[in-house]
Design a protein around this motif. Structure first.
Motif, mmCIF file in Angstrom:
data_model
loop_
_atom_site.group_PDB
_atom_site.id
_atom_site.type_symbol
_atom_site.label_atom_id
_atom_site.label_comp_id
_atom_site.label_asym_id
_atom_site.label_seq_id
_atom_site.Cartn_x
_atom_site.Cartn_y
_atom_site.Cartn_z
ATOM 1 N N THR A 118 0.842 -1.204 0.000
ATOM 2 C CA THR A 118 0.000 0.000 0.000
ATOM 3 C C THR A 118 0.872 1.247 0.000
ATOM 4 O OG1 THR A 118 -1.734 -1.177 1.182
ATOM 5 C CG2 THR A 118 -1.797 1.230 1.286
ATOM 6 N N PHE A 119 1.921 1.240 0.823
ATOM 7 C CA PHE A 119 2.821 2.399 0.875
ATOM 8 C C PHE A 119 3.508 2.608 -0.472
ATOM 9 C CE2 PHE A 119 7.081 4.205 1.710
ATOM 10 C CZ PHE A 119 6.669 5.451 2.164
ATOM 11 N N MET A 120 3.974 1.528 -1.094
ATOM 12 C CA MET A 120 4.660 1.667 -2.388
ATOM 13 C C MET A 120 3.698 2.122 -3.478
ATOM 14 S SD MET A 120 7.817 1.370 -1.774
ATOM 15 C CE MET A 120 8.541 1.280 -3.418
ATOM 16 N N ALA A 121 2.424 1.791 -3.357
ATOM 17 C CA ALA A 121 1.425 2.315 -4.305
ATOM 18 C C ALA A 121 1.311 3.837 -4.141
ATOM 19 C CB ALA A 121 0.075 1.643 -4.083
ATOM 20 N N GLU A 122 1.414 4.314 -2.901
ATOM 21 C CA GLU A 122 1.394 5.765 -2.650
ATOM 22 C C GLU A 122 2.658 6.422 -3.206
ATOM 23 O OE1 GLU A 122 0.882 5.827 1.594
ATOM 24 O OE2 GLU A 122 -1.298 5.640 1.470
#
Length: 194
Positions: free
Chosen positions: A20-24
């Motif tokens: 999720t963080f890497m998608a951000e």
């Protein structure tokens, strides 16, 4: 360890939150209008506000790798742990974790905070790095960053024994930040031994 789990900061919880963080991070790169897919995602950084949490995190992450360095930067310890098995996420291989101990600044959210990418150049300061970034990433939307809510900060952090200049540009939106610098953290740490 219970305190880490209660705060959602146990390494297993953090690893579960990584996609999720890497998608951000990918969305922020899109907002910057840059393609970072061919660049090294050098390291990922956590932020915490509590000293006891930082100490527990330091100890807990040692189960996932070895301590590369503990360096005093801007008046506080910065721990770097090289992963035994690099993190694989969204096509990137992340080899290290940066864990700054807390300073006076209070972060609105504890957890993943930024990823630093290596944009290779011989830049020795932030002015030279900006020129290098303009040449290497010509689509970077410098002129529209403010209207997109992206804050930009140039800095030249360095530890006491570092011999390798590593100026940095940070691009932050909300609680997510991309930092671009010319050398890997591993190279900078190795320069300390020279």
């Amino acid at each position: 360890m219970q305190k880490l789990t209660d705060a959602g900061l146990h390494p297993e919880q953090m690893l579960a939150a990584l996609p999720t963080f890497m998608a951000e991070i990918a969305q922020l790169a899109a907002d910057l209008e840059v393609d970072l897919s061919s660049y090294q995602a050098d390291h990922i950084a956590l932020r915490v506000n509590d000293l006891s949490l930082a100490k527990q995190l330091h100890h807990a992450w040692l189960a996932y790798g070895e301590e590369w360095s503990v360096n005093e930067i801007n008046g506080r310890p910065i721990v770097v742990i090289g992963f035994e098995k690099p993190l694989q996420v969204d096509g990137w291989t992340i080899e290290a974790l940066e864990l700054p101990y807390p300073s006076d600044k209070v972060y609105p959210q504890q957890g993943w905070e930024h990823v630093e990418f290596v944009i290779p150049s011989a830049s020795a300061n932030t002015d030279e790095l900006k020129v290098a970034l303009e040449q290497t990433l010509p689509t970077l939307a410098w002129d529209s960053l403010t209207e997109k809510g992206i804050k930009v900060k140039a800095s030249s952090p360095s530890g006491e024994h570092e011999r390798l200049a590593n100026p940095t540009y940070a691009f932050k939106k909300g609680n997510v930040c991309i930092k671009l610098h010319p050398c890997s953290l591993k190279a900078v740490i190795e320069s300390e031994a020279e």
